[in-house]
Design a protein around this motif. Structure first.
Motif, PDB file in Angstrom:
ATOM      1  N   GLN A   1      75.968  12.433 -61.011  1.00 19.70           N
ATOM      2  CA  GLN A   1      75.614  13.848 -61.008  1.00 19.70           C
ATOM      3  C   GLN A   1      76.386  14.617 -62.085  1.00 19.70           C
ATOM      4  OE1 GLN A   1      76.761  12.287 -58.216  1.00 19.70           O
ATOM      5  NE2 GLN A   1      75.155  12.413 -56.692  1.00 19.70           N
ATOM      6  N   VAL A   2      77.714  14.446 -62.125  1.00 18.42           N
ATOM      7  CA  VAL A   2      78.526  15.191 -63.092  1.00 18.42           C
ATOM      8  C   VAL A   2      78.204  14.745 -64.509  1.00 18.42           C
ATOM      9  CG1 VAL A   2      80.887  15.661 -63.855  1.00 18.42           C
ATOM     10  CG2 VAL A   2      80.361  15.616 -61.426  1.00 18.42           C
ATOM     11  N   ASP A   3      78.004  13.444 -64.719  1.00 15.53           N
ATOM     12  CA  ASP A   3      77.684  12.947 -66.057  1.00 15.53           C
ATOM     13  C   ASP A   3      76.379  13.545 -66.572  1.00 15.53           C
ATOM     14  OD1 ASP A   3      79.951  11.376 -65.989  1.00 15.53           O
ATOM     15  OD2 ASP A   3      78.882   9.623 -65.206  1.00 15.53           O
ATOM     16  N   LEU A   4      75.375  13.641 -65.709  1.00 21.70           N
ATOM     17  CA  LEU A   4      74.102  14.232 -66.123  1.00 21.70           C
ATOM     18  C   LEU A   4      74.242  15.724 -66.399  1.00 21.70           C
ATOM     19  CD1 LEU A   4      71.561  12.388 -63.829  1.00 21.70           C
ATOM     20  CD2 LEU A   4      71.855  12.152 -66.280  1.00 21.70           C
ATOM     21  N   LYS A   5      75.050  16.409 -65.602  1.00 25.82           N
ATOM     22  CA  LYS A   5      75.255  17.837 -65.847  1.00 25.82           C
ATOM     23  C   LYS A   5      75.991  18.070 -67.165  1.00 25.82           C
ATOM     24  CE  LYS A   5      75.255  19.438 -61.077  1.00 25.82           C
ATOM     25  NZ  LYS A   5      76.051  20.064 -60.014  1.00 25.82           N
ATOM     26  N   VAL A   6      76.967  17.216 -67.474  1.00 28.98           N
ATOM     27  CA  VAL A   6      77.701  17.338 -68.735  1.00 28.98           C
ATOM     28  C   VAL A   6      76.778  17.043 -69.915  1.00 28.98           C
ATOM     29  CG1 VAL A   6      79.554  16.308 -70.115  1.00 28.98           C
ATOM     30  CG2 VAL A   6      79.965  16.919 -67.737  1.00 28.98           C
ATOM     31  N   ALA A   7      75.926  16.031 -69.791  1.00 36.97           N
ATOM     32  CA  ALA A   7      74.972  15.734 -70.869  1.00 36.97           C
ATOM     33  C   ALA A   7      74.013  16.899 -71.080  1.00 36.97           C
ATOM     34  CB  ALA A   7      74.202  14.456 -70.546  1.00 36.97           C
ATOM     35  N   ALA A   8      73.596  17.536 -69.989  1.00 34.81           N
ATOM     36  CA  ALA A   8      72.733  18.712 -70.110  1.00 34.81           C
ATOM     37  C   ALA A   8      73.488  19.858 -70.764  1.00 34.81           C
ATOM     38  CB  ALA A   8      72.216  19.122 -68.734  1.00 34.81           C
TER      39      ALA A   8
ATOM     40  N   ARG B   1      81.899  30.285 -67.340  1.00 35.26           N
ATOM     41  CA  ARG B   1      80.444  30.112 -67.381  1.00 35.26           C
ATOM     42  C   ARG B   1      80.061  28.642 -67.178  1.00 35.26           C
ATOM     43  NH1 ARG B   1      77.212  32.544 -72.245  1.00 35.26           N
ATOM     44  NH2 ARG B   1      77.011  34.333 -70.891  1.00 35.26           N
ATOM     45  N   LEU B   2      80.806  27.727 -67.791  1.00 39.14           N
ATOM     46  CA  LEU B   2      80.517  26.310 -67.635  1.00 39.14           C
ATOM     47  C   LEU B   2      80.761  25.845 -66.200  1.00 39.14           C
ATOM     48  CD1 LEU B   2      81.987  24.848 -70.941  1.00 39.14           C
ATOM     49  CD2 LEU B   2      79.586  25.176 -70.362  1.00 39.14           C
TER      50      LEU B   2
END
Length: 181
Positions: A83-90, A140-141
């Motif tokens: 989940q976190v990896d996908l959010k960071v990539a986004a 914001r992030l």
């Protein structure tokens, strides 16, 4: 010869034709068919003990039903903890949207590890501007990625040229400078 051999259909291979793969497969199937009563009983016993073997398909949905791609991908992401990896990539993909169009045009996110986001700016002026905006960008992030995901932002200036040319160089040297001042 046994009684089973006598009941078997005659070989289709003639004396003029050698046995091919299909003939060999038929012969193997006949031989294994003789020994299957014990195997079938063993398979039935193991099927009774298999998890979910007693469950019958019905009108109600269960895990074996076809799933939509969205549900299947969500399950894979949850199982692997991505989940976190996908959010960071986004976040890397949406960098200009998150920090603003002007700041996003002059900077880019380079890496993220252990709560530390590394950002590279086009010039030293934009690096200074990003250092001043860092607390607001972190806020914001974290609103977008989840509380505590980004702890600190390290802002780097533009890549500087290397002054190490030739076989002789001085460690921690300042490069070509005016020697008189």
């Amino acid at each position: 010869m046994t009684a089973d051999d006598e009941q078997a259909p005659p070989e289709e291979t003639g004396a003029d034709r050698p046995a091919d793969g299909l003939d060999l497969a038929r012969t193997l199937a006949r031989v294994t068919a003789r020994s299957t009563p014990r195997r079938k009983a063993a398979v039935r016993r193991s099927a009774r003990r298999a998890p979910g073997a007693g469950r019958l398909s019905g009108a109600h949905p269960d895990d074996r039903d076809p799933q939509t791609l969205d549900i299947a991908l969500t399950r894979v992401v949850d199982d692997h903890g991505w989940q976190v990896d996908l959010k960071v990539a986004a976040m890397f993909a949406r960098w200009p949207e998150l920090v603003g169009a002007e700041v996003g045009a002059h900077s880019r996110a380079e890496s993220f590890a252990d709560g530390k986001l590394v950002v590279r700016a086009d010039s030293t002026a934009w690096a200074t501007q990003l250092k001043l905006l860092a607390p607001a960008v972190v806020r914001r992030l974290n609103d977008d990625l989840g509380h505590g995901t980004v702890v600190v932002i390290e802002v780097l200036g533009p890549h500087a040229p290397s002054w190490k040319h030739g076989p002789r160089s001085v460690r921690d040297g300042r490069g070509p400078r005016d020697t008189y001042g």
